[in-house]
Design an enzyme around this catalytic site. Structure first.
Site, PDB file in Angstrom:
ATOM      1  N   ASP A  14      17.597  18.309  36.974  1.00  0.00           N
ATOM      2  CA  ASP A  14      16.321  18.982  37.188  1.00  0.00           C
ATOM      3  C   ASP A  14      15.281  18.245  36.353  1.00  0.00           C
ATOM      4  O   ASP A  14      15.617  17.640  35.324  1.00  0.00           O
ATOM      5  CB  ASP A  14      16.355  20.494  36.896  1.00  0.00           C
ATOM      6  CG  ASP A  14      16.935  20.879  35.541  1.00  0.00           C
ATOM      7  OD1 ASP A  14      17.032  20.022  34.638  1.00  0.00           O
ATOM      8  OD2 ASP A  14      17.291  22.065  35.374  1.00  0.00           O
ATOM      9  N   ASN A  62      31.457  16.160  30.286  1.00  0.00           N
ATOM     10  CA  ASN A  62      30.080  16.425  30.727  1.00  0.00           C
ATOM     11  C   ASN A  62      29.176  16.685  29.527  1.00  0.00           C
ATOM     12  O   ASN A  62      29.570  17.413  28.604  1.00  0.00           O
ATOM     13  CB  ASN A  62      30.104  17.677  31.638  1.00  0.00           C
ATOM     14  CG  ASN A  62      28.811  17.920  32.405  1.00  0.00           C
ATOM     15  OD1 ASN A  62      28.340  17.043  33.113  1.00  0.00           O
ATOM     16  ND2 ASN A  62      28.250  19.111  32.268  1.00  0.00           N
ATOM     17  N   GLU A  77      23.691  17.941  36.660  1.00  0.00           N
ATOM     18  CA  GLU A  77      22.839  19.140  36.521  1.00  0.00           C
ATOM     19  C   GLU A  77      21.369  18.766  36.635  1.00  0.00           C
ATOM     20  O   GLU A  77      20.522  19.266  35.887  1.00  0.00           O
ATOM     21  CB  GLU A  77      23.105  19.847  35.176  1.00  0.00           C
ATOM     22  CG  GLU A  77      24.556  20.227  34.967  1.00  0.00           C
ATOM     23  CD  GLU A  77      24.832  20.995  33.670  1.00  0.00           C
ATOM     24  OE1 GLU A  77      23.861  21.461  33.014  1.00  0.00           O
ATOM     25  OE2 GLU A  77      26.002  21.112  33.310  1.00  0.00           O
ATOM     26  N   GLU A 129      29.630  19.362  26.522  1.00  0.00           N
ATOM     27  CA  GLU A 129      28.699  19.350  25.380  1.00  0.00           C
ATOM     28  C   GLU A 129      29.391  19.374  24.017  1.00  0.00           C
ATOM     29  O   GLU A 129      28.995  20.107  23.123  1.00  0.00           O
ATOM     30  CB  GLU A 129      27.727  20.530  25.486  1.00  0.00           C
ATOM     31  CG  GLU A 129      26.901  20.506  26.758  1.00  0.00           C
ATOM     32  CD  GLU A 129      25.866  21.620  26.835  1.00  0.00           C
ATOM     33  OE1 GLU A 129      25.862  22.517  25.973  1.00  0.00           O
ATOM     34  OE2 GLU A 129      25.047  21.584  27.784  1.00  0.00           O
TER      35      GLU A 129
HETATM   36  C1  XIL Z   1      22.836  27.476  32.274  1.00  0.00           C
HETATM   37  C2  XIL Z   1      22.630  28.376  33.473  1.00  0.00           C
HETATM   38  O1  XIL Z   1      21.840  27.701  34.411  1.00  0.00           O
HETATM   39  C3  XIL Z   1      21.969  29.680  33.048  1.00  0.00           C
HETATM   40  O2  XIL Z   1      21.950  30.602  34.145  1.00  0.00           O
HETATM   41  C4  XIL Z   1      22.715  30.308  31.875  1.00  0.00           C
HETATM   42  O3  XIL Z   1      22.002  31.445  31.421  1.00  0.00           O
HETATM   43  C5  XIL Z   1      22.871  29.319  30.747  1.00  0.00           C
HETATM   44  O4  XIL Z   1      23.532  28.154  31.240  1.00  0.00           O
HETATM   45  N1  XIL Z   1      24.134  22.903  30.414  1.00  0.00           N
HETATM   46  C6  XIL Z   1      25.196  23.381  31.147  1.00  0.00           C
HETATM   47  C7  XIL Z   1      25.006  24.540  32.072  1.00  0.00           C
HETATM   48  O5  XIL Z   1      26.275  22.781  31.132  1.00  0.00           O
HETATM   49  O6  XIL Z   1      26.155  25.351  32.160  1.00  0.00           O
HETATM   50  C8  XIL Z   1      23.823  25.382  31.658  1.00  0.00           C
HETATM   51  O7  XIL Z   1      23.614  26.366  32.666  1.00  0.00           O
HETATM   52  C9  XIL Z   1      22.602  24.520  31.454  1.00  0.00           C
HETATM   53  C10 XIL Z   1      22.831  23.513  30.369  1.00  0.00           C
END
Ligand code: XIL
Length: 300
Positions: free
Chosen positions: A238, A171, A236, A128
């Site tokens: 969802d 990423n 990631e 990020e």
């Molecule tokens: C999130 C986790 O799922 C949570 O448990 C935590 O509180 C915050 O981070 N982008 C990412 C992940 O790269 O590491 C993040 O994960 C979600 C957004």
């Protein structure tokens, strides 16, 4: 095949899930994990605030638990993540001297990547780093502010030295739409890295989608990055309310791109999700398969 991992393996891909060390004692959770998935990503356990809470004092207990468990079962591990502006301890974000920060960053990368050397399929080396909106530039962070644009390249070179076998990924989120300025900024960085021999092997697209699922240009984005000579991974996934068509469209885009090598969903059951209020995953709170599970499996 009858499971996500086995079906993905039929085309040489993996299907993974984000895993939390604190849930490994839950038999419903581990039952689904070991039945369905052949890759895991530690959800929080490898982040800077979990691994180096104070300078040069490292703790790996929870990350080790996940890595050792996965390795024993033949599951791949995605390392997440070495350099990120978030979940970063304040002792790092309050550094004001560039030389200090450079050695702190390199020491962190070297120590964490060396511990898991040879056991990580892919590392999210930098997470990020690009800004949202129309700028196509890096976001402000202690790394950007003190070290400048070169911090990303430095991180990749250091990671390569520490674990030469791991695929090294950049990423990010909101880089799924080919027409977004942020996507174009990351694309230009990857093109520049490949042209100059900076060690990068993959781009991770987080794919935290709203109920509409992926943008219509998603496959174009995947194939455009792949054409630069890197793998792409959905890291990631969802989707709000988990519509069957939204999952199918996401999975199909990956299947249509040879260098899209795997998909990771960001949790197992809806109750495990960081977006649990949106029920965005493939298993319900009781661990039962949702309709989106079927559409995902049959699209692979
Ligand atoms: C999130 C986790 O799922 C949570 O448990 C935590 O509180 C915050 O981070 N982008 C990412 C992940 O790269 O590491 C993040 O994960 C979600 C957004």
């Amino acid at each position: 095949a009858s499971t996500l991992g086995a079906q993905a393996a039929q085309s040489g891909r993996y299907f993974g899930a984000a895993v939390a060390a604190g849930k490994l004692g839950d038999g419903t959770y581990t039952g689904i994990l070991d039945r369905e998935f052949n890759s895991v990503t530690p959800e929080n356990e490898m982040k800077w605030d979990a691994t180096e809470r104070s300078r040069n004092s490292f703790t790996f207990g929870s990350a080790d638990q996940i890595v050792n468990r996965a390795t024993a079962r033949g599951q791949r591990v995605r390392g997440h993540t070495l350099v990120w502006h978030s979940q970063l301890p304040s002792w790092v974000s309050s550094i004001t001297d560039a030389n200090t920060l450079r050695s702190v960053m390199n020491n962190h990368i070297t120590t964490v990547a060396s511990r898991y050397k040879g056991r990580i399929h892919s590392w999210d080396v930098v997470n990020e780093a690009f800004a949202d909106g129309s700028s196509s530039q890096h976001r402000p962070s202690v790394f950007q502010n003190l070290l400048g644009n070169g911090f990303i390249e430095q991180a990749f070179r250091t990671a390569r030295s520490a674990d030469p076998a791991a695929k090294l990924c950049y990423n990010d989120y909101n880089i799924e739409d080919w027409n977004a300025a942020k996507t174009q900024g990351v694309y230009r960085m990857v093109r520049d890295f490949k042209a100059r021999g900076v060690p990068i092997d993959c781009v991770g697209l987080q794919a935290h989608f709203g109920a509409g699922g992926p943008p219509s240009s998603f496959q174009t984005t995947l194939s455009s990055f792949a054409a630069l000579g890197v793998d792409v991974q959905i890291t990631e996934l969802d989707i709000a309310q988990a519509p069957t068509s939204a999952y199918a469209n996401t999975v199909r885009a990956c299947m249509n791109v040879a260098r899209c090598t795997g998909i990771t969903v960001w949790g197992i059951r809806d109750s495990d999700s960081w977006r649990s209020g949106e029920n965005p995953l493939l298993f319900d709170r009781n661990g039962n398969k949702k309709a989106a599970y079927r559409s995902t499996l049959t699209t692979m």
